[in-house]
Motif scaffolding. Structure first.
Motif, short mmCIF file in Angstrom:
data_model
loop_
_atom_site.label_atom_id
_atom_site.label_comp_id
_atom_site.label_asym_id
_atom_site.label_seq_id
_atom_site.Cartn_x
_atom_site.Cartn_y
_atom_site.Cartn_z
N VAL A 86 0.81 -1.07 -0.03
CA VAL A 86 -0.07 0.03 0.06
C VAL A 86 0.86 1.19 -0.06
O VAL A 86 0.64 2.33 -0.76
CB VAL A 86 -1.10 -0.17 1.19
CG1 VAL A 86 -1.56 1.43 1.37
CG2 VAL A 86 -1.96 -1.04 1.01
N SER A 118 2.25 1.70 -3.29
CA SER A 118 1.17 2.50 -4.45
C SER A 118 0.83 3.95 -3.92
O SER A 118 0.80 4.74 -5.03
CB SER A 118 0.30 1.37 -4.28
OG SER A 118 -1.05 2.00 -5.23
N LEU A 119 0.82 4.03 -2.70
CA LEU A 119 0.07 5.44 -2.44
C LEU A 119 1.25 6.56 -2.71
O LEU A 119 0.86 7.65 -3.24
CB LEU A 119 0.06 5.80 -1.02
CG LEU A 119 -0.34 6.98 -0.21
CD1 LEU A 119 -1.72 7.14 -0.95
CD2 LEU A 119 -0.66 6.82 1.31
N ALA A 166 -2.00 -0.45 7.57
CA ALA A 166 -2.46 -1.30 6.54
C ALA A 166 -2.04 -2.73 6.81
O ALA A 166 -0.99 -3.15 7.21
CB ALA A 166 -1.68 -0.91 5.29
N VAL A 170 -7.43 -0.75 5.94
CA VAL A 170 -6.44 0.30 5.60
C VAL A 170 -7.03 1.41 6.49
O VAL A 170 -8.20 1.80 6.38
CB VAL A 170 -5.97 0.38 4.26
CG1 VAL A 170 -5.48 1.63 3.87
CG2 VAL A 170 -5.38 -0.70 3.52
N TYR A 177 -7.57 0.52 -1.18
CA TYR A 177 -6.27 -0.08 -0.69
C TYR A 177 -6.54 -1.37 0.24
O TYR A 177 -5.74 -2.29 0.22
CB TYR A 177 -5.49 0.93 -0.15
CG TYR A 177 -4.66 1.62 -0.87
CD1 TYR A 177 -3.92 1.10 -2.00
CD2 TYR A 177 -4.57 3.15 -0.81
CE1 TYR A 177 -3.03 1.61 -3.05
CE2 TYR A 177 -3.55 3.80 -1.64
CZ TYR A 177 -3.01 3.34 -2.71
OH TYR A 177 -2.29 3.86 -3.65
N THR A 217 -5.04 -5.25 -0.71
CA THR A 217 -4.12 -6.06 0.22
C THR A 217 -4.76 -7.58 0.24
O THR A 217 -4.21 -8.38 0.55
CB THR A 217 -4.38 -5.59 1.83
OG1 THR A 217 -5.89 -5.72 2.05
CG2 THR A 217 -3.78 -4.22 2.09
N GLU A 276 -3.68 -5.04 -9.41
CA GLU A 276 -4.09 -3.63 -8.99
C GLU A 276 -5.61 -3.81 -8.81
O GLU A 276 -6.22 -4.87 -8.93
CB GLU A 276 -3.64 -2.40 -9.53
CG GLU A 276 -2.22 -2.23 -9.57
CD GLU A 276 -1.64 -1.57 -8.53
OE1 GLU A 276 -2.51 -0.54 -8.01
OE2 GLU A 276 -0.63 -1.53 -8.10
#
Length: 166
Positions: A33, A36-37, A53, A58, A90, A94, A101
């Motif tokens: 996470v 990606s964030l 997360a 999350v 998100y 997980t 994605e």
């Protein structure tokens, strides 16, 4: 383990090997996470922070600033919705297979109240993870400068796994 093959339970096991495996999965989820964030231009612009997360859950926050307000000085509904969407998304990520994605297909949000100052926090969690769709929910709360928590919004969303392209 759910019927979909995704373990999103939160009940702790007393078996040391199970605890170690769960801790490893949670660390991997947090790293996935966070990476990606960091790629999310809009979320970075708004000042979104990853608070936690774990597999299936999350929590994110965004501080009050002129980047997230509407004309009356309160948090903008678009900022609240974006934070709820990304927290739920998100959470879905997980439980998605490596190399995948997720993207939001739809969401329904109810705005409960609006606030100024402090920060808003969104907690996303997986309700049901399947091979083709993932259903999630998110709750958004406002936390004022004294630490008082107030309900802000609730959301339910549907996401689909898509191939990772980067």
């Amino acid at each position: 383990m759910s019927s979909t093959g995704c373990d999103v339970s939160t009940a702790p096991s007393s078996d040391p090997s199970s605890l170690a495996a769960a801790a490893h999965q949670d660390r991997a989820a947090h790293e996935r996470v966070a990476l990606s964030l960091a790629r999310q231009g809009m979320m970075n612009h708004l000042g979104v922070r990853l608070l936690s997360a774990t597999v299936g859950q999350v929590e994110l926050s965004v501080p009050y600033s002129d980047k997230v307000t509407q004309q009356q000085g309160g948090f903008h509904g678009g900022a609240i919705g974006a934070l709820a969407d990304i927290a739920a998304g998100y959470a879905a990520l997980t439980v998605s297979p490596e190399g995948m994605e997720v993207t939001t297909v739809e969401y329904k949000i109810n705005f409960l109240s609006n606030f100024q100052g402090g920060e808003i926090r969104a907690s996303g969690r997986v309700i049901k993870a399947g091979k083709r769709i993932i259903v999630t929910s998110a709750e958004v709360v406002h936390i004022d400068d004294s630490g008082k928590r107030s309900d802000c919004a609730v959301m339910q969303s549907t996401l689909v796994p898509v191939p990772k392209t980067y």
